[in-house]
Design an enzyme around this catalytic site. Structure first.
Site, PDB file in Angstrom:
ATOM      1  CE  LYS A  71      36.607  30.913  67.361  1.00 36.56           C
ATOM      2  NZ  LYS A  71      35.181  31.117  67.662  1.00 36.56           N
TER       3      LYS A  71
HETATM    4  P1  NAD Z   1      31.410  35.534  58.057  1.00 31.28           P
HETATM    5  O1  NAD Z   1      32.749  35.280  57.459  1.00 31.28           O
HETATM    6  O2  NAD Z   1      30.252  34.712  57.631  1.00 31.28           O
HETATM    7  O3  NAD Z   1      30.983  37.075  57.841  1.00 31.28           O
HETATM    8  C1  NAD Z   1      31.784  38.152  58.197  1.00 31.28           C
HETATM    9  C2  NAD Z   1      31.151  39.411  57.580  1.00 31.28           C
HETATM   10  O4  NAD Z   1      31.830  40.568  58.049  1.00 31.28           O
HETATM   11  C3  NAD Z   1      31.199  39.461  56.055  1.00 31.28           C
HETATM   12  O5  NAD Z   1      29.993  40.032  55.583  1.00 31.28           O
HETATM   13  C4  NAD Z   1      32.367  40.424  55.789  1.00 31.28           C
HETATM   14  O6  NAD Z   1      32.262  41.050  54.524  1.00 31.28           O
HETATM   15  C5  NAD Z   1      32.156  41.393  56.925  1.00 31.28           C
HETATM   16  N1  NAD Z   1      33.318  42.203  57.301  1.00 31.28           N
HETATM   17  C6  NAD Z   1      34.605  41.839  57.459  1.00 31.28           C
HETATM   18  N2  NAD Z   1      35.343  42.901  57.830  1.00 31.28           N
HETATM   19  C7  NAD Z   1      34.480  43.951  57.904  1.00 31.28           C
HETATM   20  C8  NAD Z   1      34.621  45.325  58.237  1.00 31.28           C
HETATM   21  N3  NAD Z   1      35.803  45.810  58.581  1.00 31.28           N
HETATM   22  N4  NAD Z   1      33.513  46.121  58.224  1.00 31.28           N
HETATM   23  C9  NAD Z   1      32.313  45.605  57.886  1.00 31.28           C
HETATM   24  N5  NAD Z   1      32.117  44.316  57.575  1.00 31.28           N
HETATM   25  C10 NAD Z   1      33.197  43.514  57.585  1.00 31.28           C
HETATM   26  O7  NAD Z   1      31.630  35.433  59.648  1.00 31.28           O
HETATM   27  P2  NAD Z   1      30.565  35.084  60.764  1.00 31.28           P
HETATM   28  O8  NAD Z   1      30.551  33.611  60.949  1.00 31.28           O
HETATM   29  O9  NAD Z   1      29.316  35.824  60.486  1.00 31.28           O
HETATM   30  O10 NAD Z   1      31.288  35.691  62.054  1.00 31.28           O
HETATM   31  C11 NAD Z   1      31.220  37.080  62.363  1.00 31.28           C
HETATM   32  C12 NAD Z   1      31.621  37.277  63.823  1.00 31.28           C
HETATM   33  O11 NAD Z   1      30.747  36.509  64.657  1.00 31.28           O
HETATM   34  C13 NAD Z   1      33.032  36.816  64.188  1.00 31.28           C
HETATM   35  O12 NAD Z   1      33.537  37.663  65.186  1.00 31.28           O
HETATM   36  C14 NAD Z   1      32.805  35.423  64.755  1.00 31.28           C
HETATM   37  O13 NAD Z   1      33.830  35.032  65.654  1.00 31.28           O
HETATM   38  C15 NAD Z   1      31.503  35.642  65.486  1.00 31.28           C
HETATM   39  N6  NAD Z   1      30.750  34.412  65.749  1.00 31.28           N
HETATM   40  C16 NAD Z   1      30.371  33.586  64.728  1.00 31.28           C
HETATM   41  C17 NAD Z   1      29.636  32.436  65.016  1.00 31.28           C
HETATM   42  C18 NAD Z   1      29.115  31.520  63.935  1.00 31.28           C
HETATM   43  O14 NAD Z   1      28.348  30.596  64.264  1.00 31.28           O
HETATM   44  N7  NAD Z   1      29.430  31.748  62.669  1.00 31.28           N
HETATM   45  C19 NAD Z   1      29.339  32.112  66.348  1.00 31.28           C
HETATM   46  C20 NAD Z   1      29.735  33.000  67.369  1.00 31.28           C
HETATM   47  C21 NAD Z   1      30.429  34.142  67.048  1.00 31.28           C
END
Ligand code: NAD
Length: 417
Positions: A102
Site C-alpha cells: 500500500k
Molecule cells: P473516494 O475518495 O472515492 O470516496 C470516499 C467517500 O467517502 C467520499 O464520498 C467522501 O466524501 C466520503 N467521506 C469521507 N469521510 C467521510 C465521513 N466521515 N463520513 C461520510 N463520508 C465520508 O474513496 P473510495 O475509493 O471510494 O474508497 C473508500 C474506502 O474503500 C476506503 O476505505 C478505501 O480504502 C476502500 N477501498 C477502495 C477501493 C477502490 O477500488 N477504490 C478498493 C478497496 C477498498
C-alpha cells in the site's frame, strides 16, 4: 487504537485458531519493506510545498505485491502498514497470484489544482520508481486517487523503465485500463451483499440499506443494490447524510455527484438532509455499508448500530473491540478483505490483459469478477461454519494459511523483489 494494531489483533485471532507457530506468525505479520520519501511540489503560484509519501511492501510470497495509493491528509506510516497487510490477506482470500502492499501521500487532494496533483504524482514516482514494477509491486487507485493519477503514474514510471502498462492498474480505459475497473469494488460489495442476504433469508424489497461514503466504492455499491431492488434509504459523504425512508433515487444522486465540482452530494434537495454522523445509527436500517474511512465503528459508538448486517466496503471500518461486541449481539459482519476485494480482482484482470496485449469485454470482466467473488464467499462461509468462527476470522484463516503454505513450499526462504 492505531490501524496496524487493529489488523494485528484480527491476524492473531485467526493465527490462534490455526495454531500457528509463533516464529511463523511473526514472520507473516511483519512488513517486508517500508519506504518513506519526501515529495516536493511547486504550486501554481510558484510556492514550494513538501509532503511525506509512503510505500509499504508487506509480503510477496504468493506473487508481486499489489495495493492502492491513497491521497488523504491523515495518511501516515501506521495506516499504510495496516492497509498493506490487509492487501496480503485480501489477495490470498480471493486467491489472486499476488502479495500485498500500500502507498500514499499525506495530502488533501482537494486543495490542489489538477496540474499540482499531476506534479505531486510525478514527484512521488521519481522517489519510488525503482521499488515498483509489473513483476514486483503494482499500485492502483484508493481514496483520493483515480484513473487520471494512475495514468500520470504510468507515464512517469515509463520515462525511467520503458513501455510497461502493467506497472499500475486502474488506468484510463483508453490507455490500457480494464473495462469495469472503476465500478469493480462497489460492484463486488453489492454482489456479496446480495449473496449474504440470500444466505440469511433476507429479501430485497424488505431489506433497507445505508451506505457511508458516496465515492467510488459507495456510489457503485448503491447503484448495484438499487438495481437489485434493495431500497437504499441513506447515503452520506463529507457534506451530510441523504435520507429517504422509502428508498433514494440513486441514479438522480449519481447525476448530482457528477455535476458537483468536487463530486459531492452537497446541494441535493430531493430528500431529507441529516448531519454526516447520523448515517451509522439510523433506525430501520438492515444492512449498513461503511464505504469511507477506517475506524468508524468503535467501542464508544458500537451500541448505536441498529443494522443486523454490516458489509465492509471501506478498509478497516470496524475496530476489534467493537467487532467482538457486534458478534456478541449476533450482527453479521462481512469483512473488508473479502467484501471489497472486487477492486483488486479486476485490477488483476487489467494486469493480465496488459501482459497479453489483449482486451476483455465488459461482460467477461463482470462474469469473471462474479465467479471469483462467489467462490471466495463460499469458501469463507464454509470455513466459518466448520470452525464455528466469525466470517472475519474465517477469511483471515484462509488468507494466512495460503501465505503460510507458499512460504513452506519455498522452504521458508523469503524471496527478494
Ligand atoms: P473516494 O475518495 O472515492 O470516496 C470516499 C467517500 O467517502 C467520499 O464520498 C467522501 O466524501 C466520503 N467521506 C469521507 N469521510 C467521510 C465521513 N466521515 N463520513 C461520510 N463520508 C465520508 O474513496 P473510495 O475509493 O471510494 O474508497 C473508500 C474506502 O474503500 C476506503 O476505505 C478505501 O480504502 C476502500 N477501498 C477502495 C477501493 C477502490 O477500488 N477504490 C478498493 C478497496 C477498498
Amino acid at each position: 487504537m492505531r490501524a496496524f494494531e487493529a489488523t494485528q489483533i484480527y491476524f492473531e485471532r485467526a493465527a490462534e485458531k490455526l495454531e500457528l507457530d509463533p516464529g511463523i506468525s511473526q514472520m507473516l505479520e511483519m512488513p517486508k519493506r517500508e519506504v518513506q520519501v519526501q515529495v516536493t511540489v511547486e504550486r501554481d503560484n510558484g510556492e514550494l510545498v513538501n509532503y511525506v509519501g509512503f510505500r509499504v511492501q508487506h509480503d510477496n510470497s504468493r506473487g508481486p505485491m499489489k495495493g492502492g495509493l491513497r491521497y488523504h491528509p491523515e495518511v501516515n506510516l501506521d495506516e499504510v502498514r495496516a492497509l498493506a497487510s490487509l492487501m496480503t490477506w485480501k489477495t490470498a482470500v480471493v486467491d489472486l497470484p499476488y502479495g500485498g502492499a500500500k502507498g500514499g501521500i499525506g495530502v488533501d487532494p482537494n486543495e490542489l489544482s489538477v496540474r499540482e496533483l499531476e506534479r505531486l504524482t510525478r514527484a512521488f514516482v521519481d522517489q519510488i520508481h525503482d521499488i515498483v514494477g509489473p513483476d514486483t509491486d503494482i499500485p492502483a487507485p484508493d481514496m483520493g486517487t483515480d484513473y487520471r493519477v494512475m495514468g500520470w503514474f504510468r507515464n512517469q514510471w515509463e520515462k525511467y523503465h520503458g513501455f510497461h502498462p502493467a506497472v499500475i492498474t486502474g488506468k484510463p480505459v483508453e490507455e490500457y485500463g480494464a473495462k469495469g475497473r472503476e465500478e469493480a469494488t462497489g460492484r463486488g460489495v453489492g454482489l456479496l451483499t446480495v449473496k449474504l442476504c440470500k444466505r440469511i433469508a433476507r429479501k430485497p424489497p424488505e431489506t433497507r440499506v445505508a451506505i457511508q461514503g458516496f465515492g467510488n466504492v459507495g456510489s457503485h455499491a448503491a447503484k448495484f443494490l438499487h438495481e437489485a431492488e434493495f431500497p437504499v434509504v441513506a447515503v452520506s459523504d463529507v457534506s451530510g447524510t441523504y435520507y429517504d425512508a422509502d428508498g433514494l433515487n440513486i441514479p438522480d444522486l449519481f447525476r448530482h455527484k457528477l455535476h458537483h465540482p468536487r463530486g459531492l452530494l452537497e446541494g441535493y434537495s430531493h430528500c431529507e438532509v441529516l448531519p454526516m454522523q447520523a448515517l451509522l445509527s439510523l433506525p430501520g436500517v438492515d444492512v449498513l455499508i461503511p464505504a469511507a474511512l477506517g475506524g468508524v465503528i468503535r467501542e464508544d459508538n458500537v451500541d448505536e448500530i441498529q443494522a443486523s448486517v454490516i458489509v465492509e466496503g471501506a478498509n478497516g471500518p470496524v475496530w476489534p473491540d467493537a467487532d467482538l461486541e457486534l458478534e456478541r449481539r449476533g450482527i453479521t459482519v462481512l469483512p473488508d478483505i473479502l467484501a471489497n476485494a472486487g477492486g483488486v480482482t479486476v485490477s488483476y484482470f487489467e494486469w493480465v490483459q496488459n501482459r497479453q496485449h489483449y482486451r476483455w469485454s465488459l461482460d467477461r470482466v463482470r462474469q469473471e469478477l462474479d465467479r471469483t467473488m462467489s467462490d471466495a464467499f463460499e469458501n469463507v462461509w464454509q470455513t466459518a461454519q466448520q470452525f464455528d468462527v466469525s466470517l472475519r476470522t474465517a477469511a483471515f484463516m484462509i488468507g494466512i494459511n495460503r501465505v503460510r503454505r507458499a512460504n513452506e513450499l519455498a522452504g521458508w526462504h523469503r524471496s527478494g523483489g
